[in-house]
Design a protein around this motif. Structure first.
Motif, PDB file in Angstrom:
ATOM      1  N   ARG A 180      -5.046   9.389   8.596  1.00  0.00           N
ATOM      2  CA  ARG A 180      -5.788   8.125   8.489  1.00  0.00           C
ATOM      3  C   ARG A 180      -5.035   6.942   9.061  1.00  0.00           C
ATOM      4  O   ARG A 180      -5.473   5.798   8.920  1.00  0.00           O
ATOM      5  N   THR A 181      -3.898   7.174   9.696  1.00  0.00           N
ATOM      6  CA  THR A 181      -3.070   6.064  10.160  1.00  0.00           C
ATOM      7  C   THR A 181      -2.630   6.283  11.606  1.00  0.00           C
ATOM      8  O   THR A 181      -2.553   7.410  12.089  1.00  0.00           O
ATOM      9  N   GLN A 228       1.610   6.708   6.734  1.00  0.00           N
ATOM     10  CA  GLN A 228       0.791   7.569   5.891  1.00  0.00           C
ATOM     11  C   GLN A 228       1.384   7.659   4.483  1.00  0.00           C
ATOM     12  O   GLN A 228       0.650   7.609   3.488  1.00  0.00           O
ATOM     13  N   SER A 229       2.709   7.754   4.373  1.00  0.00           N
ATOM     14  CA  SER A 229       3.357   7.808   3.058  1.00  0.00           C
ATOM     15  C   SER A 229       3.125   6.509   2.294  1.00  0.00           C
ATOM     16  O   SER A 229       2.913   6.524   1.075  1.00  0.00           O
ATOM     17  N   LEU A 254       0.542   4.487   2.627  1.00  0.00           N
ATOM     18  CA  LEU A 254      -0.857   4.457   2.206  1.00  0.00           C
ATOM     19  C   LEU A 254      -1.064   5.298   0.954  1.00  0.00           C
ATOM     20  O   LEU A 254      -1.740   4.871   0.000  1.00  0.00           O
ATOM     21  N   GLU A 255      -0.477   6.472   0.922  1.00  0.00           N
ATOM     22  CA  GLU A 255      -0.626   7.346  -0.248  1.00  0.00           C
ATOM     23  C   GLU A 255       0.036   6.738  -1.478  1.00  0.00           C
ATOM     24  O   GLU A 255      -0.485   6.852  -2.594  1.00  0.00           O
ATOM     25  N   ALA A 256       1.169   6.068  -1.285  1.00  0.00           N
ATOM     26  CA  ALA A 256       1.844   5.412  -2.413  1.00  0.00           C
ATOM     27  C   ALA A 256       0.995   4.274  -2.952  1.00  0.00           C
ATOM     28  O   ALA A 256       0.899   4.079  -4.173  1.00  0.00           O
ATOM     29  N   GLU A 273      -2.302   3.962  -2.828  1.00  0.00           N
ATOM     30  CA  GLU A 273      -3.468   4.513  -3.535  1.00  0.00           C
ATOM     31  C   GLU A 273      -3.078   5.021  -4.921  1.00  0.00           C
ATOM     32  O   GLU A 273      -3.847   4.898  -5.882  1.00  0.00           O
ATOM     33  N   LYS A 274      -1.894   5.582  -5.012  1.00  0.00           N
ATOM     34  CA  LYS A 274      -1.404   6.090  -6.296  1.00  0.00           C
ATOM     35  C   LYS A 274      -1.285   4.952  -7.316  1.00  0.00           C
ATOM     36  O   LYS A 274      -1.527   5.143  -8.513  1.00  0.00           O
ATOM     37  N   PRO A 281      -8.225   4.028  -4.717  1.00  0.00           N
ATOM     38  CA  PRO A 281      -8.512   4.490  -3.356  1.00  0.00           C
ATOM     39  C   PRO A 281      -8.546   3.355  -2.326  1.00  0.00           C
ATOM     40  O   PRO A 281      -9.024   2.254  -2.605  1.00  0.00           O
ATOM     41  N   TYR A 282      -8.031   3.667  -1.136  1.00  0.00           N
ATOM     42  CA  TYR A 282      -8.132   2.775   0.017  1.00  0.00           C
ATOM     43  C   TYR A 282      -9.577   2.815   0.492  1.00  0.00           C
ATOM     44  O   TYR A 282     -10.121   3.886   0.754  1.00  0.00           O
TER      45      TYR A 282
END
Length: 658
Positions: free
Chosen positions: A267-268, A288-289, A291-293, A295-296, A300-301
């Motif tokens: 997604r990036t 990407q890491s 973005l996932e952090a 969202e956590k 959600p993005y």
């Protein structure tokens, strides 16, 4: 007085008081009941009182009257003319109006308005009213009964402040021209005739025609990544875009140039001039890491892709959080990922700023304070607590310097009102409020709440806040009501003890602020002391220093530093030649203060080679404070640098270098 207006007025008044809970609750319950009768959901019901305040908020930096007629969608059909340096074409605006609305008022500045029609092509009467240099002129368009669409035929002009047109020589590739926009705060009206207020969220679509050897990107979904043919114009191609989520107008963004792309994750990815794409992609490989952090932490993005566009050096900010496509300065490409906190900051804006947006520029801290806090949490998740703590300390240090400058008697930048999180900006260009206050004081407010409630409770509150007001705009007054309801649980004594009113509405820093600390930076202080007491620079224990440690080291050297000591440091660590912009900036400030001649070529090169306001403005201020040589150098260098700066930067530096 209509019921909604009466409720909003009562709730706003309650929000401004340290203790106003009963009034506030009555307002919320009354409005909730009304909304329930019209079929509102329980979640909508929770946000009723705050959104009632926002609905009646007046934006002093817009001519629009959205209660009568408001823009809900913008459809652009524009052609980029690099010879004339203009965009020309149409903006088709979809309106939501009151039944008896007779006109719609748009914001414009430095636009050539050629004609206005309805959707069928029939001409509509329009007038450009009297305005001013800051806000431009209101464009008032007479509406036929029931009109839902209008088409404005126009072109941008050389006096517009959003677009910067670059010659090939001003780009990294040196072969093709480039243009980019910067809409924040009130510059979108200089390239799009719309209602340019962050409270008037709009979806948008666009068809952009460009020379066939260039690529257009926008802050929206790319419908034609490779472009499409333009019938009858073999030397052109068109790119189409669509943003289905309602955004503030300042987030509509465009760039056109010799642009390439490299994916970094599912997604990036990174866009940049082809000449710099490889370096940019390597620097931002952790997107990407991040973005996932994020969202956590906060849910959600909601924007589909998250990409970054690295712009030419004249871009005036570190980054701009345009949805789906952050615009970023190349000054963060240090080669070692040491400055990628900027990406964490702009990514965080996907929640604080883009998902929930300040309704007026007096509420700017709701964007930036939340984002600085969130940035720290992302950095901690991806790179560890030590690195995040160092960045927090540096931010706190910058804030203390800014507060001193804003309050020190005799200071040329003194303005105590700008130490408020919610200042009075009526009649003031919101660009002039730009400082560390909304960023770092806002983040300090949230860290104070974290210290009291703990991360678990604060995270739950923030996650709920983003859910309650997703794709809405927010004021400080409305935020207070939400905070009382969902975190303070209407505990008036707690609100008073936490000094909520003082934090949000008063000058200066409350005494319950929690200063961040860093064990690694405490160790740096020992090396600063050792150097000032005579340890040679080459013998300092700094072999593994990261960028934040060097920044801290340089900004804590004493005023008594000698030119000989400067030379020692430069010889040992090559500060005048570093490619890390943050370290170089700190070093150049020292060089100006101590008139360290060997660094002057680097200073001139830095000021003429990039236009990031964070660096340019303080350096010119420092030069102008040095009578004689400093003033002379500032004037000479600015004469060379000014043509390459974006108008946002020129606006500030023009007032410094007289």
């Amino acid at each position: 007085m209509p019921a909604l207006s009466r409720i909003a007025k009562a709730a706003t008044k309650a929000a401004r008081q340290p203790i106003g809970l009963i009034t506030c609750l009555i307002a919320a319950l009354t409005l909730s009941a009304g909304l329930m009768m019209t079929g509102c959901t329980p979640r909508d019901n929770e946000a009723a009182a705050p959104l009632a305040i926002v609905a009646k908020t007046v934006d002093d930096h817009s001519y629009a009257r959205p209660q009568e007629a408001r823009v809900s969608h913008v459809d652009l059909d524009l052609t980029a003319d690099f010879n004339q340096k203009i965009l020309k074409g149409t903006a088709t605006l979809t309106l939501v109006t009151e039944a008896n609305a007779k006109q719609v008022i748009l914001d414009t500045r430095a636009l050539d308005i050629q004609s206005v029609t309805d959707a069928s092509g029939a001409p509509l009467k329009f007038t450009l009213g009297k305005g001013n240099d800051m806000m431009g002129k209101p464009l008032t368009i007479e509406l036929p009964q029931g009109a839902q669409k209008i088409v404005v035929h126009y072109a941008t002009t050389k006096d517009g402040t959003a677009l910067q047109w670059l010659s090939p020589e001003q780009t990294a590739g040196k072969k093709l021209p480039f243009v980019f926009s910067q809409g924040e705060e009130i510059h979108t009206r200089t390239w799009i005739p719309t209602q340019d207020s962050p409270a008037i969220r709009q979806t948008y679509s666009a068809r952009i025609v460009v020379p066939s050897n260039l690529v257009a990107v926008m802050s929206a979904d790319r419908l034609t990544p490779e472009g499409e043919k333009v019938p009858g114009h073999a030397a052109q191609r068109a790119f189409r875009f669509d943003m289905k989520k309602p955004i503030a107008p300042y987030l509509i963004a465009i760039a056109i140039g010799d642009i390439g792309f490299k994916a970094e994750g599912s997604r990036t990815g990174v866009y940049a001039e082809k000449a710099t794409l490889a370096a940019a992609a390597s620097e931002f490989s952790d997107m990407q890491s991040m973005l996932e952090a994020a969202e956590k932490l906060y849910g959600p993005y909601q924007w589909g892709r998250y990409d970054v566009l690295v712009l030419p050096p004249s871009f005036p900010f570190g980054g701009m959080e345009n949805p789906t496509l952050t615009f970023a300065t190349p000054t963060v490409i240090a080669g070692d990922k040491s400055l990628v906190s900027l990406v964490a900051h702009e990514l965080a804006h996907s929640w604080s700023g883009n998902l929930v947006t300040n309704a007026t520029w007096e509420d700017f801290w709701l964007n930036e304070g939340f984002t600085v806090y969130f940035e720290g949490r992302i950095m901690e998740e991806v790179y560890g607590k030590d690195r995040a703590d160092m960045l927090r300390v540096l931010g706190w240090q910058d804030l203390q310097g800014t507060l001193k400058d804003l309050t020190e008697p005799g200071s040329k930048t003194a303005n105590p009102d700008f130490t408020r999180l919610h200042p009075d900006l009526k009649g003031i260009n919101p660009d002039d409020y730009f400082s560390d206050v909304p960023y770092e004081k806002g983040a300090a407010f949230l860290r104070m709440l974290e210290a009291h409630f703990g991360r678990k409770k604060l995270d739950a509150y923030l996650k709920g806040y983003f859910q309650r007001y997703a794709f809405q705009s927010m004021t400080t007054d409305a935020f207070v009501i939400d905070l009382r309801t969902h975190l303070l649980h209407n505990d008036a004594d707690l609100e008073k003890s936490l000094k909520i009113h003082q934090w949000l509405y008063d000058k200066g820093m409350p005494d319950n602020a929690v200063a961040p600390t860093s064990a690694l930076l405490d160790e740096v202080s020992a090396q600063v002391l050792a150097f000032t007491e005579g340890t040679p620079a080459k013998d300092l224990k700094v072999a593994d220093y990261s960028s934040p440690q060097w920044q801290y080291f340089l900004t804590h050297l004493p005023d008594t530093l000698t030119v000989e000591q400067m030379a020692q440091l430069d010889d040992a660590y090559g500060f005048s030649k570093t490619h890390n912009s943050e370290i170089l900036f700190a070093w150049l400030q020292l060089a100006i203060q101590h008139h360290y001649q060997p660094a002057m070529p680097a200073l001139e090169s830095f000021l003429t080679g990039q236009g990031r306001r964070k660096f340019v403005v303080p350096l010119f201020r420092s030069l102008m404070a040095q009578e004689g040589w400093g003033v002379d150098m500032a004037k000479a260098v600015y004469a060379k640098a000014r043509p390459g700066y974006h108008d946002v930067t020129r606006h500030t530096v023009d007032d410094i270098v007289k």
